[in-house]
Motif scaffolding. Structure first.
Motif, PDB file in Angstrom:
ATOM      1  N   ALA A 183      42.011  36.509  34.715  1.00 17.38           N
ATOM      2  CA  ALA A 183      41.024  35.666  34.040  1.00 17.38           C
ATOM      3  C   ALA A 183      40.003  36.496  33.261  1.00 17.38           C
ATOM      4  O   ALA A 183      39.238  35.950  32.469  1.00 17.38           O
ATOM      5  CB  ALA A 183      40.295  34.796  35.054  1.00 17.38           C
ATOM      6  N   ALA A 184      39.996  37.810  33.440  1.00 22.93           N
ATOM      7  CA  ALA A 184      39.041  38.669  32.739  1.00 22.93           C
ATOM      8  C   ALA A 184      39.363  38.689  31.255  1.00 22.93           C
ATOM      9  O   ALA A 184      40.530  38.659  30.869  1.00 22.93           O
ATOM     10  CB  ALA A 184      39.097  40.085  33.306  1.00 22.93           C
ATOM     11  N   PRO A 185      38.332  38.707  30.416  1.00 27.94           N
ATOM     12  CA  PRO A 185      38.593  38.756  28.973  1.00 27.94           C
ATOM     13  C   PRO A 185      39.353  40.036  28.620  1.00 27.94           C
ATOM     14  O   PRO A 185      39.000  41.111  29.079  1.00 27.94           O
ATOM     15  CB  PRO A 185      37.201  38.747  28.338  1.00 27.94           C
ATOM     16  CG  PRO A 185      36.249  39.056  29.436  1.00 27.94           C
ATOM     17  CD  PRO A 185      36.924  38.738  30.731  1.00 27.94           C
ATOM     18  N   GLN A 186      40.399  39.895  27.819  1.00 26.77           N
ATOM     19  CA  GLN A 186      41.240  41.046  27.515  1.00 26.77           C
ATOM     20  C   GLN A 186      41.015  41.582  26.111  1.00 26.77           C
ATOM     21  O   GLN A 186      41.535  42.615  25.764  1.00 26.77           O
ATOM     22  CB  GLN A 186      42.700  40.679  27.720  1.00 26.77           C
ATOM     23  CG  GLN A 186      42.973  40.341  29.170  1.00 26.77           C
ATOM     24  CD  GLN A 186      44.435  40.215  29.475  1.00 26.77           C
ATOM     25  OE1 GLN A 186      45.286  40.616  28.711  1.00 26.77           O
ATOM     26  NE2 GLN A 186      44.749  39.638  30.620  1.00 26.77           N
ATOM     27  N   SER A 187      40.260  40.863  25.309  1.00 24.05           N
ATOM     28  CA  SER A 187      40.022  41.312  23.946  1.00 24.05           C
ATOM     29  C   SER A 187      38.741  42.127  23.881  1.00 24.05           C
ATOM     30  O   SER A 187      37.746  41.785  24.503  1.00 24.05           O
ATOM     31  CB  SER A 187      39.911  40.101  23.015  1.00 24.05           C
ATOM     32  OG  SER A 187      39.550  40.520  21.724  1.00 24.05           O
TER      33      SER A 187
ATOM     34  N   ASP B 147      42.645  54.164  30.291  1.00 24.97           N
ATOM     35  CA  ASP B 147      43.499  53.064  29.822  1.00 24.97           C
ATOM     36  C   ASP B 147      44.318  52.480  30.966  1.00 24.97           C
ATOM     37  O   ASP B 147      44.445  51.262  31.094  1.00 24.97           O
ATOM     38  CB  ASP B 147      44.422  53.540  28.700  1.00 24.97           C
ATOM     39  CG  ASP B 147      43.661  53.890  27.424  1.00 24.97           C
ATOM     40  OD1 ASP B 147      42.482  53.490  27.286  1.00 24.97           O
ATOM     41  OD2 ASP B 147      44.257  54.587  26.569  1.00 24.97           O
ATOM     42  N   ALA B 148      44.864  53.354  31.805  1.00 22.56           N
ATOM     43  CA  ALA B 148      45.654  52.885  32.954  1.00 22.56           C
ATOM     44  C   ALA B 148      44.784  52.110  33.936  1.00 22.56           C
ATOM     45  O   ALA B 148      45.212  51.077  34.470  1.00 22.56           O
ATOM     46  CB  ALA B 148      46.320  54.070  33.653  1.00 22.56           C
ATOM     47  N   MET B 149      43.558  52.579  34.173  1.00 24.32           N
ATOM     48  CA  MET B 149      42.641  51.872  35.075  1.00 24.32           C
ATOM     49  C   MET B 149      42.308  50.487  34.522  1.00 24.32           C
ATOM     50  O   MET B 149      42.265  49.500  35.262  1.00 24.32           O
ATOM     51  CB  MET B 149      41.357  52.684  35.273  1.00 24.32           C
ATOM     52  CG  MET B 149      41.556  54.010  35.991  1.00 24.32           C
ATOM     53  SD  MET B 149      42.092  53.824  37.686  1.00 24.32           S
ATOM     54  CE  MET B 149      40.588  53.279  38.432  1.00 24.32           C
ATOM     55  N   GLN B 150      42.075  50.395  33.198  1.00 18.68           N
ATOM     56  CA  GLN B 150      41.765  49.107  32.588  1.00 18.68           C
ATOM     57  C   GLN B 150      42.952  48.154  32.700  1.00 18.68           C
ATOM     58  O   GLN B 150      42.779  46.980  33.038  1.00 18.68           O
ATOM     59  CB  GLN B 150      41.370  49.291  31.125  1.00 18.68           C
ATOM     60  CG  GLN B 150      41.009  47.975  30.457  1.00 18.68           C
ATOM     61  CD  GLN B 150      40.613  48.147  29.014  1.00 18.68           C
ATOM     62  OE1 GLN B 150      40.931  49.149  28.381  1.00 18.68           O
ATOM     63  NE2 GLN B 150      39.912  47.169  28.484  1.00 18.68           N
TER      64      GLN B 150
ATOM     65  N   ASP C 218      45.319  48.209  34.919  1.00 15.46           N
ATOM     66  CA  ASP C 218      45.448  47.842  36.327  1.00 15.46           C
ATOM     67  C   ASP C 218      44.427  46.749  36.686  1.00 15.46           C
ATOM     68  O   ASP C 218      44.755  45.778  37.353  1.00 15.46           O
ATOM     69  CB  ASP C 218      45.253  49.069  37.213  1.00 15.46           C
ATOM     70  CG  ASP C 218      45.535  48.781  38.673  1.00 15.46           C
ATOM     71  OD1 ASP C 218      46.569  48.151  38.968  1.00 15.46           O
ATOM     72  OD2 ASP C 218      44.706  49.194  39.523  1.00 15.46           O
ATOM     73  N   TYR C 219      43.206  46.907  36.207  1.00 17.96           N
ATOM     74  CA  TYR C 219      42.169  45.896  36.463  1.00 17.96           C
ATOM     75  C   TYR C 219      42.570  44.555  35.856  1.00 17.96           C
ATOM     76  O   TYR C 219      42.443  43.506  36.498  1.00 17.96           O
ATOM     77  CB  TYR C 219      40.826  46.358  35.886  1.00 17.96           C
ATOM     78  CG  TYR C 219      39.751  45.308  36.014  1.00 17.96           C
ATOM     79  CD1 TYR C 219      39.033  45.164  37.198  1.00 17.96           C
ATOM     80  CD2 TYR C 219      39.466  44.441  34.969  1.00 17.96           C
ATOM     81  CE1 TYR C 219      38.061  44.193  37.333  1.00 17.96           C
ATOM     82  CE2 TYR C 219      38.495  43.463  35.095  1.00 17.96           C
ATOM     83  CZ  TYR C 219      37.788  43.340  36.274  1.00 17.96           C
ATOM     84  OH  TYR C 219      36.836  42.374  36.405  1.00 17.96           O
ATOM     85  N   LEU C 220      43.061  44.576  34.616  1.00 18.16           N
ATOM     86  CA  LEU C 220      43.442  43.324  33.954  1.00 18.16           C
ATOM     87  C   LEU C 220      44.609  42.646  34.664  1.00 18.16           C
ATOM     88  O   LEU C 220      44.676  41.421  34.706  1.00 18.16           O
ATOM     89  CB  LEU C 220      43.772  43.589  32.484  1.00 18.16           C
ATOM     90  CG  LEU C 220      42.576  43.991  31.615  1.00 18.16           C
ATOM     91  CD1 LEU C 220      43.041  44.367  30.215  1.00 18.16           C
ATOM     92  CD2 LEU C 220      41.520  42.904  31.575  1.00 18.16           C
ATOM     93  N   ARG C 221      45.537  43.440  35.232  1.00 14.14           N
ATOM     94  CA  ARG C 221      46.636  42.851  36.002  1.00 14.14           C
ATOM     95  C   ARG C 221      46.104  42.164  37.261  1.00 14.14           C
ATOM     96  O   ARG C 221      46.579  41.117  37.666  1.00 14.14           O
ATOM     97  CB  ARG C 221      47.658  43.919  36.379  1.00 14.14           C
ATOM     98  CG  ARG C 221      48.695  44.197  35.325  1.00 14.14           C
ATOM     99  CD  ARG C 221      49.835  45.051  35.844  1.00 14.14           C
ATOM    100  NE  ARG C 221      49.431  46.383  36.267  1.00 14.14           N
ATOM    101  CZ  ARG C 221      49.220  47.411  35.449  1.00 14.14           C
ATOM    102  NH1 ARG C 221      49.383  47.260  34.160  1.00 14.14           N
ATOM    103  NH2 ARG C 221      48.858  48.582  35.913  1.00 14.14           N
ATOM    104  N   GLN C 222      45.104  42.779  37.887  1.00 14.41           N
ATOM    105  CA  GLN C 222      44.551  42.225  39.118  1.00 14.41           C
ATOM    106  C   GLN C 222      43.592  41.070  38.859  1.00 14.41           C
ATOM    107  O   GLN C 222      43.337  40.265  39.746  1.00 14.41           O
ATOM    108  CB  GLN C 222      43.824  43.319  39.897  1.00 14.41           C
ATOM    109  CG  GLN C 222      44.746  44.392  40.428  1.00 14.41           C
ATOM    110  CD  GLN C 222      43.979  45.497  41.129  1.00 14.41           C
ATOM    111  OE1 GLN C 222      42.861  45.297  41.576  1.00 14.41           O
ATOM    112  NE2 GLN C 222      44.583  46.665  41.228  1.00 14.41           N
TER     113      GLN C 222
END
Length: 129
Positions: free
Chosen positions: A74-78, A62-65, A67-71
């Protein structure tokens, strides 16, 4: 040459690896054991890597995901399928229903054909008698 694997001094989780000479003497928080295949974040305990618990592993993922979404904003978050995916899924379900109905219809037509052939067979026999 052989590989060494290092753990962070604070939480004993994997931080790096190197290739060293065969006569290399291990330092604190180092091991020759490869942590690959362990549930992350594996911990170095007495020179061996120990799997994380399932809860620790899920929290790590969950933390890795996050972190990826913060970086990558534009990545889909849903994780829910979008409208087009839902439409394609619905069409697929409708196709399955139509195929089932077609199979039932073909079985019915086949049964009717057998009845007609049987009826014609008895009619032809009576006509010839």
């Amino acid at each position: 040459m052989k590989g060494i694997y290092r753990a962070d001094a604070t939480n004993q989780t994997f931080v790096s690896s190197d290739v060293v000479a065969d006569d290399y003497q291990l330092q604190a928080n180092e091991t020759f054991e490869n942590p690959t295949g362990k549930l992350e974040p594996a911990k170095l305990v007495n020179g061996s890597w120990i799997d994380a618990t399932l809860e620790e592993h899920q929290a790590y993922l969950d933390a890795m995901q996050q972190d990826y979404l913060r970086q990558h904003p534009a990545a889909p978050q849903s994780t829910e399928p979008d409208k087009s995916d839902q439409a394609v899924n619905l069409l697929g379900q409708q196709i399955v229903k139509v195929q089932q109905q077609q199979t039932i219809m073909m079985q019915s037509i086949n049964s009717l054909g057998q009845l007609v052939a049987k009826a014609q067979g008895t009619t032809d026999t009576k006509a010839q008698a």
